[in-house]
Scaffold this motif. Structure first.
Motif, PDB file in Angstrom:
ATOM      1  N   ARG A 163       0.687  -1.161   0.001  1.00 51.94           N
ATOM      2  CA  ARG A 163      -0.001  -0.032  -0.083  1.00 51.94           C
ATOM      3  C   ARG A 163       0.821   1.380  -0.074  1.00 51.94           C
ATOM      4  NH1 ARG A 163      -5.483  -0.803   3.619  1.00 51.94           N
ATOM      5  NH2 ARG A 163      -5.469  -3.166   3.651  1.00 51.94           N
ATOM      6  N   GLU A 164       1.943   1.166   0.907  1.00 56.24           N
ATOM      7  CA  GLU A 164       2.799   2.437   0.976  1.00 56.24           C
ATOM      8  C   GLU A 164       3.542   2.742  -0.599  1.00 56.24           C
ATOM      9  OE1 GLU A 164       5.139   1.458   4.127  1.00 56.24           O
ATOM     10  OE2 GLU A 164       3.637   1.928   5.625  1.00 56.24           O
ATOM     11  N   ALA A 165       3.931   1.367  -1.122  1.00 49.73           N
ATOM     12  CA  ALA A 165       4.475   1.698  -2.139  1.00 49.73           C
ATOM     13  C   ALA A 165       3.566   2.078  -3.379  1.00 49.73           C
ATOM     14  CB  ALA A 165       5.057   0.395  -2.693  1.00 49.73           C
ATOM     15  N   ALA A 166       2.296   1.749  -3.411  1.00 48.62           N
ATOM     16  CA  ALA A 166       1.332   2.217  -4.358  1.00 48.62           C
ATOM     17  C   ALA A 166       1.112   3.843  -3.996  1.00 48.62           C
ATOM     18  CB  ALA A 166       0.025   1.667  -4.384  1.00 48.62           C
ATOM     19  N   GLN A 167       1.211   4.166  -2.715  1.00 48.06           N
ATOM     20  CA  GLN A 167       1.080   5.681  -2.570  1.00 48.06           C
ATOM     21  C   GLN A 167       2.092   6.448  -2.754  1.00 48.06           C
ATOM     22  OE1 GLN A 167       0.358   5.415   1.738  1.00 48.06           O
ATOM     23  NE2 GLN A 167      -1.906   4.831   1.523  1.00 48.06           N
ATOM     24  N   ILE A 168       3.204   5.945  -2.659  1.00 48.79           N
ATOM     25  CA  ILE A 168       4.526   6.674  -3.237  1.00 48.79           C
ATOM     26  C   ILE A 168       4.344   6.862  -4.638  1.00 48.79           C
ATOM     27  CG2 ILE A 168       6.963   6.671  -3.643  1.00 48.79           C
ATOM     28  CD1 ILE A 168       6.977   5.155  -0.660  1.00 48.79           C
ATOM     29  N   ASP A 169       3.890   5.830  -5.395  1.00 47.35           N
ATOM     30  CA  ASP A 169       3.794   6.085  -6.882  1.00 47.35           C
ATOM     31  C   ASP A 169       2.610   6.925  -7.424  1.00 47.35           C
ATOM     32  OD1 ASP A 169       5.722   4.491  -7.084  1.00 47.35           O
ATOM     33  OD2 ASP A 169       4.747   2.480  -7.580  1.00 47.35           O
ATOM     34  N   GLY A 170       1.833   7.455  -6.198  1.00 49.22           N
ATOM     35  CA  GLY A 170       0.736   8.450  -6.691  1.00 49.22           C
ATOM     36  C   GLY A 170      -0.572   7.741  -6.656  1.00 49.22           C
ATOM     37  N   ALA A 171      -0.804   6.770  -6.253  1.00 48.78           N
ATOM     38  CA  ALA A 171      -2.072   6.062  -6.377  1.00 48.78           C
ATOM     39  C   ALA A 171      -2.735   6.577  -5.300  1.00 48.78           C
ATOM     40  CB  ALA A 171      -1.876   4.594  -6.432  1.00 48.78           C
ATOM     41  N   GLN A 182      -7.619   3.664  -6.430  1.00 52.12           N
ATOM     42  CA  GLN A 182      -6.745   2.963  -7.219  1.00 52.12           C
ATOM     43  C   GLN A 182      -5.805   1.973  -6.727  1.00 52.12           C
ATOM     44  OE1 GLN A 182      -4.592   6.615  -8.723  1.00 52.12           O
ATOM     45  NE2 GLN A 182      -5.335   6.456 -10.518  1.00 52.12           N
ATOM     46  N   TYR A 220      -6.072  -1.789  -8.314  1.00 53.30           N
ATOM     47  CA  TYR A 220      -5.048  -2.272  -8.996  1.00 53.30           C
ATOM     48  C   TYR A 220      -4.068  -2.991  -8.052  1.00 53.30           C
ATOM     49  CZ  TYR A 220      -6.491   1.148 -12.612  1.00 53.30           C
ATOM     50  OH  TYR A 220      -7.115   1.516 -13.513  1.00 53.30           O
TER      51      TYR A 220
END
Length: 298
Positions: free
Chosen positions: A195-203, A207, A211
């Motif tokens: 989740r944290e990685a997706a948030q860092i990528d702007g999701a 999303q 995804y």
């Protein structure tokens, strides 16, 4: 000496489970074999008649218009019930996954309907979906009248085309807590780092669930589909409790009951039972094989 002890332990293990194996062979597979034999006979009436007729009962069953209605009703009920339970359960799981205060209370509240029998659920929902009008209006229709939402009033389970969909609402209420528990367990098993990685990528939150979470929850969705699907194929008591024995709401289980115990047509009833067994097996056996293969690969 060591080999002798291992052999003794193996024999003791077999001896301990042998009563269960014997009971399984007699009361499950034995009765299945007996039902198959009866379905291939022309037994009708109180006196057994095992005259061989082959697949005649199955052929006549598929040419019976009532059985066609049963299949249609089962498909409608299964579609509404399975999709509704999965969607509602997933939404409830997302809400609880947000770390709400009193999560334990809400989790228990959503799971409680699952502990109630279908008969009790049917009796309650029979009142809620009462199609009566005028002074006898009650349940949802009375609520709609009180809220000036009269356009939402309808005949519920007495609607000829979509009565089965109304019946499915009661089943969704009862089983959505189960799918909620499945999805909540799946969500809690997903590492927070994803989740944290997706948030860092702007999701954003939507999303992330679309995804990241949903693809990882595919095994949970498959389990829910199989379990709810096989339950819907065997539905009987819920329909009886809400609407009784009505042809527009007929399903194979009710047809089997009436054919066997009301009409004393045991061979035809056995044929319907075997068809129900096969339909459930088509769902359950591949799922069990998939589960065992997944566990072995790990």
């Amino acid at each position: 000496m060591l080999r002798a002890l291992k052999n003794r332990d193996r024999y003791l293990s077999v001896l301990l489970i042998s009563p269960s194996i014997l009971a399984l062979l007699i009361f499950v597979y034995g009765f299945i074999a007996w039902s198959v034999r009866v379905s291939l006979s022309k037994w009708k009436g109180l006196n057994p008649d095992f005259t061989w007729v082959g697949l005649d009962n199955y052929i006549k069953l598929f040419s019976d218009p009532r059985f066609h209605v049963d299949i249609r009703n089962t498909l409608i009920f299964t579609g509404v019930f399975v999709i509704g339970s999965i969607l509602l359960g997933f939404v409830l799981a997302i809400l609880l996954d947000q770390g709400l205060k009193g999560e334990g209370f809400f989790r228990s509240l959503f799971l409680f309907p699952m502990a109630i029998s279908y008969i009790v659920t049917g009796v309650v929902w029979r009142w809620l979906m009462n199609p009566a009008t005028g002074s006898r209006t009650s349940g949802f229709n009375l609520l709609f009248d009180t809220l000036n939402l009269g356009f939402l009033k309808n005949a519920w389970h007495t609607t000829p085309e979509w009565g089965m969909a109304a019946i499915a609402l009661a089943a969704i209420w009862q089983m959505s807590g189960y799918t909620m528990a499945l999805y909540l367990a799946g969500l809690r098993a997903i590492p927070q780092e994803l989740r944290e990685a997706a948030q860092i990528d702007g999701a954003n939150e939507v999303q992330i669930y679309r995804y990241v979470m949903l693809p990882l929850l595919a095994p949970v969705t498959l389990s829910a589909l199989i379990i709810l699907g096989h339950m819907s194929l065997k539905v009987f008591d819920l329909i009886i409790a809400i609407a009784g024995k009505q042809l527009p709401l007929d399903v194979p289980a009710i047809y089997m009951w009436q054919t066997t115990f009301d009409g004393l047509f045991y061979s035809r009833g056995a044929a319907i039972g075997i068809m129900l067994l096969l339909s459930v097996a088509v769902l359950i056996i591949p799922y069990i094989r998939y589960t065992l293969k997944t566990e072995t690969d790990r």
